[in-house]
Design an enzyme around this catalytic site. Structure first.
Site, short mmCIF file in Angstrom:
data_model
loop_
_atom_site.label_atom_id
_atom_site.label_comp_id
_atom_site.label_asym_id
_atom_site.label_seq_id
_atom_site.Cartn_x
_atom_site.Cartn_y
_atom_site.Cartn_z
N GLU A 9 -10.19 1.08 1.92
CA GLU A 9 -9.35 1.35 1.02
C GLU A 9 -10.00 0.56 -0.26
OE1 GLU A 9 -6.92 0.65 -2.64
OE2 GLU A 9 -7.68 -0.56 -1.54
N GLU A 10 -10.75 0.42 0.31
CA GLU A 10 -11.20 -0.61 -1.24
C GLU A 10 -12.22 0.03 -2.13
OE1 GLU A 10 -10.27 -2.87 -2.53
OE2 GLU A 10 -9.38 -4.51 -1.73
N GLU A 23 1.23 -3.32 0.64
CA GLU A 23 0.09 -4.36 -0.16
C GLU A 23 1.02 -5.15 -0.98
OE1 GLU A 23 -3.24 -3.93 -1.36
OE2 GLU A 23 -3.93 -1.29 -0.61
N ASP A 82 -9.26 -3.39 5.52
CA ASP A 82 -11.56 -3.79 4.74
C ASP A 82 -10.60 -4.91 3.66
OD1 ASP A 82 -9.89 -1.32 3.29
OD2 ASP A 82 -11.98 -1.12 2.34
N ASP A 134 -4.32 -9.97 0.27
CA ASP A 134 -4.53 -7.79 0.09
C ASP A 134 -5.59 -8.04 1.12
OD1 ASP A 134 -5.07 -5.41 -0.72
OD2 ASP A 134 -6.30 -5.71 -2.66
N HIS A 171 -4.74 -0.83 4.76
CA HIS A 171 -6.31 -1.48 4.79
C HIS A 171 -6.24 -2.38 5.55
CE1 HIS A 171 -6.81 -3.43 1.59
NE2 HIS A 171 -6.04 -3.43 1.01
ZN LIG Z 1 -5.02 -3.76 -1.34
#
Ligand SMILES: [Zn+2]
Length: 427
Positions: free
Chosen positions: A161-162, A190, A98, A127, A96
């Site tokens: 994703e968040e 991740e 974001d 992250d 991801h």
């Molecule tokens: Zn993540």
């Protein structure tokens, strides 16, 4: 794969460490903060331009009409695919793009990508822009040593994703981009630590409970019926019955941290009564509505019906026994637990890479929360999927987030080793 071939790939990754750091910095410097979902397009284009130069076919897919999508904040995703000489398996690395809000209290610019003490600092370093960069370097090193490979390699950078992944992986999975025969194996980099394989996650049930009352003047509450006091009765039953029950339910899933190896429930929010009128003066009214949002995380040993039944049972009992108690409950989100088998090909391949690079057995873990694997499993029906990547999970979303440069390089080697093993496996 021969030992010489792998040694050549690992040496190539060592040669690319500066490139790995610069790529991580370049990604951090694009502030893809979500919400609202800023700067997805330039970030996707950075990935797309880089991989186009390495022979990948690039597709940009906007999650049009998904939550938060607008011309101001388009949910831009990038999917890059490089075909080998002959057909074979496809390995997909999904990250991801974001990041969450930076927040205050940083000792460095959260979007500066400062390098200090062998680490890259910034929002999203761990992250998961560090993992994204590691997967790109892994694929590039593999391709330079094995230009004549079989199968296909895909790398995606996805939105949202968040905030649930609806405009990102869920959208792409709905278009068949995370299903066989297009894709066989998925690695999500991740930040779970370079020696851990994350097999899946617990389940989630979010719901809103409303208790209802009757409005009246605050000086004569006996003429009304206070919805907040009814919610208080719900909370009291939760404390007395539900929380002890949840604490008694343990799982065989190897969830980290260990505190999450039981059922848990957070009360995300509670609101009752009218807001202040003006200048801090309250509205003198008996509240006729009180709403509570619960966040229940459940185990693979629990059925969703049973999870809901525990809460609804308490509400029904109150309705039967507490005078004037009236409630409603509505689901906000449901995610079933998911756990990839330990003997699945992608798990075996990454375990082999951890053995070769770090000289140890992997630790197998389960995430306490959820991530995009849910959409790949449920919408894509693809179960050969794990999370594996550099970075320390606890640092995610914190101030002074960082990723270790040596950890990124090691996990890039593990990813390249796994890639080589999966692409050379007999069809
Ligand atoms: Zn993540």
């Amino acid at each position: 794969m021969s030992v010489q071939t792998f040694d050549a790939i690992a040496a190539r990754i060592d040669d690319k460490v500066d490139d790995l750091v610069e790529l991580t910095q370049a990604l951090i410097r694009i502030p893809t903060v979500n919400p609202p979902g800023d700067a997805y397009t330039p970030c996707a284009e950075l990935i797309g331009r880089r991989l186009a130069a390495r022979g990948f076919e690039i597709a940009y897919l906007r999650g049009e009409g998904t939550p938060g999508d607008s011309d101001r904040y388009p949910r831009t995703n990038v999917v890059a695919r490089r075909e080998g000489r002959r057909p074979g398996k496809c390995v997909h690395f999904n990250s991801h793009i974001d990041v969450v809000e930076a927040g205050i209290g940083w000792s460095t610019d959260p979007f500066g990508g400062e390098v200090r003490d062998g680490k890259v600092f910034g929002r999203g370093a761990c992250d998961m822009k560090g993992g994204l960069a590691a997967s790109i370097i892994a694929a590039e090193a593999f391709l330079e040593i094995n230009p004549d490979f079989d199968g296909a390699i895909e790398i995606s950078g996805t939105a949202d994703e968040e905030t649930g992944g609806y405009g990102g992986v869920a959208f792409l999975a709905g278009k068949g981009l995370f299903s066989k025969p297009r894709v066989d194996h998925v690695i999500i980099p991740e930040p779970l630590n370079k020696d851990r394989i994350c097999l899946g996650h617990r389940g989630v049930w979010w719901a809103e409970i409303e208790t209802r009352g009757r409005i009246a003047h605050g000086s004569m509450p006996f003429l009304g019926d206070c919805a907040v006091r009814h919610m208080g009765a719900v909370l009291e039953r939760f404390e007395r019955e539900l929380y002890p029950l949840l604490a008694s339910k343990h799982t065989d899933m190897p969830v980290v941290p260990p505190g999450a190896r039981q059922s848990t429930m957070n009360i995300n929010a509670i609101h009752g009564g009218l807001p202040e009128g003006f200048d801090g003066l309250p509205s003198p009214l008996v509240p006729d509505s009180c709403r509570m949002v619960i966040d229940r995380r459940f185990l693979i040993e629990e059925a969703l019906d049973e999870v809901k039944g525990e809460v609804v049972g308490i509400l029904e009992d109150l309705e039967a026994n507490r005078p004037d108690f009236a409630y409603s409950i509505s689901d906000i989100m449901e995610v079933l637990p998911t756990m990839t088998e330990r003997d699945a090909p992608v798990v075996q391949a990454v375990a082999g890479g951890i053995g070769a690079v770090l000289g140890k057995e992997p630790e197998y873990v389960i995430s306490p929360g959820t991530y995009d694997q849910k959409h790949i499993a449920r919408i894509g029906h693809l179960h050969d999927c794990i999370a594996y990547g550099p970075g320390i999970l606890d640092l995610a979303h914190q101030v002074d987030e960082f990723v270790g440069i040596a950890d990124m390089a090691d996990s890039a080697k593990v990813m390249a080793h796994a890639l080589a093993a999966l692409l050379s496996a007999p069809n």
